[in-house]
Motif scaffolding. Structure first.
Motif, PDB file in Angstrom:
ATOM      1  N   ASP A 131      -6.222  -8.131 -15.339  1.00  0.00           N
ATOM      2  CA  ASP A 131      -5.161  -7.446 -14.605  1.00  0.00           C
ATOM      3  C   ASP A 131      -5.635  -7.279 -13.156  1.00  0.00           C
ATOM      4  OD1 ASP A 131      -2.642  -5.668 -14.684  1.00  0.00           O
ATOM      5  OD2 ASP A 131      -4.150  -4.473 -13.639  1.00  0.00           O
ATOM      6  N   PRO A 132      -4.746  -7.545 -12.192  1.00  0.00           N
ATOM      7  CA  PRO A 132      -5.213  -7.471 -10.805  1.00  0.00           C
ATOM      8  C   PRO A 132      -5.610  -6.059 -10.389  1.00  0.00           C
ATOM      9  CG  PRO A 132      -2.840  -7.924 -10.887  1.00  0.00           C
ATOM     10  CD  PRO A 132      -3.356  -7.999 -12.289  1.00  0.00           C
ATOM     11  N   GLY A 133      -5.116  -5.064 -11.122  1.00  0.00           N
ATOM     12  CA  GLY A 133      -5.401  -3.684 -10.745  1.00  0.00           C
ATOM     13  C   GLY A 133      -6.618  -3.102 -11.434  1.00  0.00           C
ATOM     14  N   VAL A 134      -7.350  -3.915 -12.181  1.00  0.00           N
ATOM     15  CA  VAL A 134      -8.558  -3.415 -12.834  1.00  0.00           C
ATOM     16  C   VAL A 134      -9.772  -4.119 -12.221  1.00  0.00           C
ATOM     17  CG1 VAL A 134      -9.800  -3.198 -15.023  1.00  0.00           C
ATOM     18  CG2 VAL A 134      -7.314  -2.966 -14.987  1.00  0.00           C
ATOM     19  N   TYR A 135     -10.560  -3.371 -11.459  1.00  0.00           N
ATOM     20  CA  TYR A 135     -11.725  -3.912 -10.767  1.00  0.00           C
ATOM     21  C   TYR A 135     -11.397  -5.226 -10.064  1.00  0.00           C
ATOM     22  CZ  TYR A 135     -13.781  -0.327 -13.600  1.00  0.00           C
ATOM     23  OH  TYR A 135     -14.037   0.874 -14.185  1.00  0.00           O
ATOM     24  N   GLY A 136     -10.276  -5.230  -9.376  1.00  0.00           N
ATOM     25  CA  GLY A 136      -9.857  -6.470  -8.728  1.00  0.00           C
ATOM     26  C   GLY A 136      -9.749  -6.354  -7.211  1.00  0.00           C
ATOM     27  N   ARG A 137     -10.175  -5.238  -6.624  1.00  0.00           N
ATOM     28  CA  ARG A 137     -10.090  -4.996  -5.177  1.00  0.00           C
ATOM     29  C   ARG A 137      -8.674  -5.248  -4.663  1.00  0.00           C
ATOM     30  NH1 ARG A 137     -15.721  -6.940  -2.535  1.00  0.00           N
ATOM     31  NH2 ARG A 137     -15.021  -5.456  -0.964  1.00  0.00           N
ATOM     32  N   LEU A 138      -7.738  -4.874  -5.518  1.00  0.00           N
ATOM     33  CA  LEU A 138      -6.326  -5.119  -5.210  1.00  0.00           C
ATOM     34  C   LEU A 138      -5.879  -4.398  -3.936  1.00  0.00           C
ATOM     35  CD1 LEU A 138      -3.561  -6.220  -6.206  1.00  0.00           C
ATOM     36  CD2 LEU A 138      -3.277  -4.102  -7.458  1.00  0.00           C
ATOM     37  N   ASP A 139      -6.285  -3.122  -3.822  1.00  0.00           N
ATOM     38  CA  ASP A 139      -5.767  -2.325  -2.706  1.00  0.00           C
ATOM     39  C   ASP A 139      -6.185  -2.876  -1.360  1.00  0.00           C
ATOM     40  OD1 ASP A 139      -4.732   0.256  -4.306  1.00  0.00           O
ATOM     41  OD2 ASP A 139      -6.524  -0.624  -5.208  1.00  0.00           O
ATOM     42  N   GLU A 140      -7.429  -3.395  -1.307  1.00  0.00           N
ATOM     43  CA  GLU A 140      -7.880  -3.957  -0.029  1.00  0.00           C
ATOM     44  C   GLU A 140      -6.989  -5.121   0.376  1.00  0.00           C
ATOM     45  OE1 GLU A 140     -12.289  -4.621  -0.233  1.00  0.00           O
ATOM     46  OE2 GLU A 140     -12.034  -3.335  -1.990  1.00  0.00           O
ATOM     47  N   GLU A 141      -6.595  -5.911  -0.621  1.00  0.00           N
ATOM     48  CA  GLU A 141      -5.762  -7.077  -0.321  1.00  0.00           C
ATOM     49  C   GLU A 141      -4.350  -6.649   0.082  1.00  0.00           C
ATOM     50  OE1 GLU A 141      -6.304 -10.108  -3.343  1.00  0.00           O
ATOM     51  OE2 GLU A 141      -8.484 -10.021  -3.086  1.00  0.00           O
ATOM     52  N   LEU A 142      -3.846  -5.619  -0.592  1.00  0.00           N
ATOM     53  CA  LEU A 142      -2.507  -5.120  -0.228  1.00  0.00           C
ATOM     54  C   LEU A 142      -2.515  -4.568   1.198  1.00  0.00           C
ATOM     55  CD1 LEU A 142      -1.379  -3.313  -3.513  1.00  0.00           C
ATOM     56  CD2 LEU A 142      -0.887  -5.644  -2.756  1.00  0.00           C
ATOM     57  N   ASP A 143      -3.603  -3.854   1.549  1.00  0.00           N
ATOM     58  CA  ASP A 143      -3.691  -3.294   2.908  1.00  0.00           C
ATOM     59  C   ASP A 143      -3.584  -4.400   3.950  1.00  0.00           C
ATOM     60  OD1 ASP A 143      -3.924  -0.785   1.902  1.00  0.00           O
ATOM     61  OD2 ASP A 143      -6.112  -0.648   2.120  1.00  0.00           O
ATOM     62  N   VAL A 144      -4.306  -5.495   3.715  1.00  0.00           N
ATOM     63  CA  VAL A 144      -4.284  -6.597   4.686  1.00  0.00           C
ATOM     64  C   VAL A 144      -2.862  -7.147   4.810  1.00  0.00           C
ATOM     65  CG1 VAL A 144      -5.158  -8.905   5.188  1.00  0.00           C
ATOM     66  CG2 VAL A 144      -6.665  -7.204   4.162  1.00  0.00           C
ATOM     67  N   LEU A 145      -2.210  -7.318   3.654  1.00  0.00           N
ATOM     68  CA  LEU A 145      -0.858  -7.886   3.680  1.00  0.00           C
ATOM     69  C   LEU A 145       0.102  -6.948   4.412  1.00  0.00           C
ATOM     70  CD1 LEU A 145      -0.727  -9.315   0.050  1.00  0.00           C
ATOM     71  CD2 LEU A 145      -1.012 -10.596   2.175  1.00  0.00           C
ATOM     72  N   ASP A 146      -0.023  -5.644   4.143  1.00  0.00           N
ATOM     73  CA  ASP A 146       0.832  -4.666   4.825  1.00  0.00           C
ATOM     74  C   ASP A 146       0.611  -4.710   6.335  1.00  0.00           C
ATOM     75  OD1 ASP A 146       2.222  -3.735   2.687  1.00  0.00           O
ATOM     76  OD2 ASP A 146       0.842  -2.076   2.246  1.00  0.00           O
ATOM     77  N   GLU A 147      -0.677  -4.779   6.711  1.00  0.00           N
ATOM     78  CA  GLU A 147      -1.019  -4.825   8.140  1.00  0.00           C
ATOM     79  C   GLU A 147      -0.292  -5.964   8.847  1.00  0.00           C
ATOM     80  OE1 GLU A 147      -5.241  -5.395   9.184  1.00  0.00           O
ATOM     81  OE2 GLU A 147      -5.475  -3.616   7.894  1.00  0.00           O
ATOM     82  N   HIS A 148      -0.148  -7.069   8.135  1.00  0.00           N
ATOM     83  CA  HIS A 148       0.472  -8.246   8.757  1.00  0.00           C
ATOM     84  C   HIS A 148       1.954  -8.378   8.397  1.00  0.00           C
ATOM     85  CE1 HIS A 148      -3.782  -9.152   9.191  1.00  0.00           C
ATOM     86  NE2 HIS A 148      -3.410  -9.879  10.228  1.00  0.00           N
ATOM     87  N   GLY A 149       2.496  -7.349   7.766  1.00  0.00           N
ATOM     88  CA  GLY A 149       3.933  -7.349   7.450  1.00  0.00           C
ATOM     89  C   GLY A 149       4.331  -8.448   6.486  1.00  0.00           C
ATOM     90  N   ILE A 150       3.440  -8.782   5.559  1.00  0.00           N
ATOM     91  CA  ILE A 150       3.776  -9.849   4.607  1.00  0.00           C
ATOM     92  C   ILE A 150       4.239  -9.257   3.283  1.00  0.00           C
ATOM     93  CG2 ILE A 150       2.714 -11.681   3.190  1.00  0.00           C
ATOM     94  CD1 ILE A 150       1.186 -12.321   5.862  1.00  0.00           C
ATOM     95  N   GLU A 151       5.336  -9.796   2.781  1.00  0.00           N
ATOM     96  CA  GLU A 151       5.884  -9.285   1.518  1.00  0.00           C
ATOM     97  C   GLU A 151       4.975  -9.631   0.353  1.00  0.00           C
ATOM     98  OE1 GLU A 151       9.883 -10.011   0.283  1.00  0.00           O
ATOM     99  OE2 GLU A 151      10.461 -10.278   2.386  1.00  0.00           O
ATOM    100  N   TRP A 152       4.863  -8.715  -0.577  1.00  0.00           N
ATOM    101  CA  TRP A 152       4.026  -8.985  -1.740  1.00  0.00           C
ATOM    102  C   TRP A 152       4.635  -8.382  -2.989  1.00  0.00           C
ATOM    103  CZ3 TRP A 152       2.826  -4.289  -3.729  1.00  0.00           C
ATOM    104  CH2 TRP A 152       2.685  -3.211  -2.854  1.00  0.00           C
ATOM    105  N   SER A 153       4.152  -8.848  -4.126  1.00  0.00           N
ATOM    106  CA  SER A 153       4.514  -8.232  -5.399  1.00  0.00           C
ATOM    107  C   SER A 153       3.307  -8.334  -6.329  1.00  0.00           C
ATOM    108  CB  SER A 153       5.722  -8.932  -6.018  1.00  0.00           C
ATOM    109  OG  SER A 153       5.440 -10.308  -6.169  1.00  0.00           O
ATOM    110  N   ILE A 154       3.296  -7.476  -7.340  1.00  0.00           N
ATOM    111  CA  ILE A 154       2.163  -7.473  -8.280  1.00  0.00           C
ATOM    112  C   ILE A 154       2.673  -7.860  -9.664  1.00  0.00           C
ATOM    113  CG2 ILE A 154       0.395  -6.049  -9.397  1.00  0.00           C
ATOM    114  CD1 ILE A 154       0.471  -4.249  -6.917  1.00  0.00           C
TER     115      ILE A 154
END
Ligand code: SAH
Length: 464
Positions: free
Chosen positions: A304-327
């Motif tokens: 699962d991407p949310g289990v020990y997957g450093r997911l939040d760091e990746e979401l932060d980067v995407l948000d910073e650049h205004g890129i749409e994402w989904s999980i």
């Protein structure tokens, strides 16, 4: 793979076949589907072959195969069902420069004929390198049932429309067009209005797509599950099938990567030689770079991407650049390991809560609320814990855990090479060392394999 599958253009090419019995008939039924010029050599030919000759579907020469008969032939089949005669024919045909197939003789053949599912122009070829004809037949039957006969009609009409679709830019736009045609508009139009309806619908669809706006880039952070491709979610499969770029971790199984669209760019971010800290940044840069260009990116993580997957760091980067994402969540290793042990993660009367722990974090071996974990009946799934087994053992015993607390290490959960190492706190580090694991390992604290759990009391009685 010893035999490489290709599709040979047989239009107006010469194909020769020696033999007039059942084996010859079976092969001829397949070859006559093509536009080849077929010549059969047989002193004694089955009535069907004689009829095909009369209908000019092939040319029958009523004599045995002779030197020079395979000159200029692309393919030659030796199908007399007489080993010595087939061998003679094969060597003559080879000398004439043809590719030779001896029916039911894998080693004597330069090529083999696959089982075929025919939805012309869509053709599915199935081969097992001669290992399991029964399997090939079963797969063929399954595909025959799964592929509607209309598929061939849609593909034929679509083929005639290909040049018109060149007005759309190559790549995603064209793919979206065809995707919509084959899986939505085409089948609907065919059902409602027959073939003329399909042609009309294709035209309308093209106009829609020419005026459609470009799709924005997007990153889907997708759980690939613990390794068994059948444990992928339908969403994950669909996204892999549509992805332009797949950025994956080292732990994602090759069988799962096989499911990515053939033209997709696969980027392995687990094996590159960057240090751990720069690597994460690098993954961010890659995701942003591709999505900014309009790509549909799948960031594929094991479990699962949310289990020990450093997911939040990746979401932060995407948000910073205004890129749409989904999980898209996936089955985490703990689920697979518990299933493999025949145990549930929570159990009435044993543990009403369970914990996910990591064996180490950025600072080294990870500290936890050990005192709480030592209480009877506790269950925890310890990720990345194999190397820290001695540390975990020490901390647990120091805080008063019973030495016979069960701990089961599961290596490669859900994969064909799964290994279950049933152990106890007292012997955990030694048992793990002895197992010499090479795949990912999860420690299931408080759980033993169901088999052992049910056998244990009986054994104790016996030895009491
Ligand atoms: N996001 C992943 C975990 C990534 S951390 C998930 O949800 O499963 C990597 C750790 O996960 C490995 O060190 C191992 O402890 C565990 N792991 C992942 N796949 C595994 C598998 N198939 N079998 C056993 N452990 C696995």
């Amino acid at each position: 793979m010893r035999h490489f599958p290709i599709f040979l253009d047989l239009r107006d090419r010469r194909v020769v076949l020696a033999g007039g019995g059942d084996a010859a008939l079976a092969k001829l039924r397949l070859i006559l589907k093509t536009e080849a010029k077929v010549t059969v050599f047989a002193e004694d030919a089955a009535p069907e072959i004689i009829a095909w000759d009369a209908e000019h579907k092939l040319r029958l020469v009523k004599r045995a195969f002779a030197p020079g008969d395979a000159l200029c032939a692309s393919l030659a089949y030796a199908a007399t069902e007489d080993d010595a005669e087939d061998a003679r024919i094969a060597s003559l045909a080879r000398a004439d420069g043809a590719l030779v197939n001896i029916v039911d003789n894998l080693d004597g053949s330069a090529f083999i004929t696959p089982a075929i599912v025919d939805r012309d122009p869509v053709t599915v070829a199935i081969g097992t390198e001669g290992a399991a004809p029964v399997l090939a037949r079963k797969i063929k039957a399954d595909l025959e049932a799964a592929l509607p006969p209309s598929l061939g009609i849609l593909a034929r009409i679509g083929k005639g429309f290909r040049s018109a679709v060149n007005v759309l830019p190559r790549g995603r736009k064209r793919r979206d067009f065809w995707q919509s045609y084959y899986f939505k508009i085409g089948p609907e139009a065919l059902a409602n209005a027959g073939e003329p309806g399909v042609e009309q619908a294709l035209g309308d669809l093209l106009v829609d797509h020419i005026s459609a706006e470009d799709r924005a880039g997007h990153v889907a952070l997708v759980g690939a599950g613990p390794g068994d491709p059948e444990l992928l979610t339908l969403k994950a499969r669909k996204l892999l099938d549509e992805a332009d770029v797949v950025i994956h971790d080292r732990l994602v199984a090759p069988e799962i990567l096989e499911l990515a669209r053939r033209e997709a760019t696969l980027l392995d971010v687990g094996k590159q030689g960057f240090g751990p800290s720069t690597r994460q940044e690098d993954i961010g840069v890659l995701m942003v770079e591709h999505a900014a260009k309009g790509a549909q990116v799948v960031r594929l993580k094991s479990g699962d991407p949310g289990v020990y997957g450093r997911l939040d760091e990746e979401l932060d980067v995407l948000d910073e650049h205004g890129i749409e994402w989904s999980i898209v969540p996936g089955i985490t290793a703990a689920n697979a390991a518990a299933a493999q042990l025949g145990q549930s993660l929570t159990k009435r009367g044993r543990n009403s809560a369970m914990r996910f722990l990591t064996g180490h974090d950025v600072k080294g071996f990870a500290e936890h609320d050990w005192r709480n974990l030592t209480k009877p009946g506790q269950v925890a799934a310890i990720y990345m814990g194999a190397k820290g087994a001695r540390f975990i053992q020490g901390r647990m015993l120091m805080h008063g855990a019973a030495p016979d607390t069960p701990v089961t290490a599961v290596e490669n959960a859900s994969r064909t090479d799964v290994r279950i190492i049933a152990s106890h706190l007292s012997t955990l580090p030694a048992d793990i060392d002895a197992a010499d694991t090479t795949g990912p390992v999860i420690l299931m604290l408080g759980l033993s394999p169901r088999q052992a759990a049910t056998q244990l009391p009986a054994l104790q009685e016996e030895f009491a």
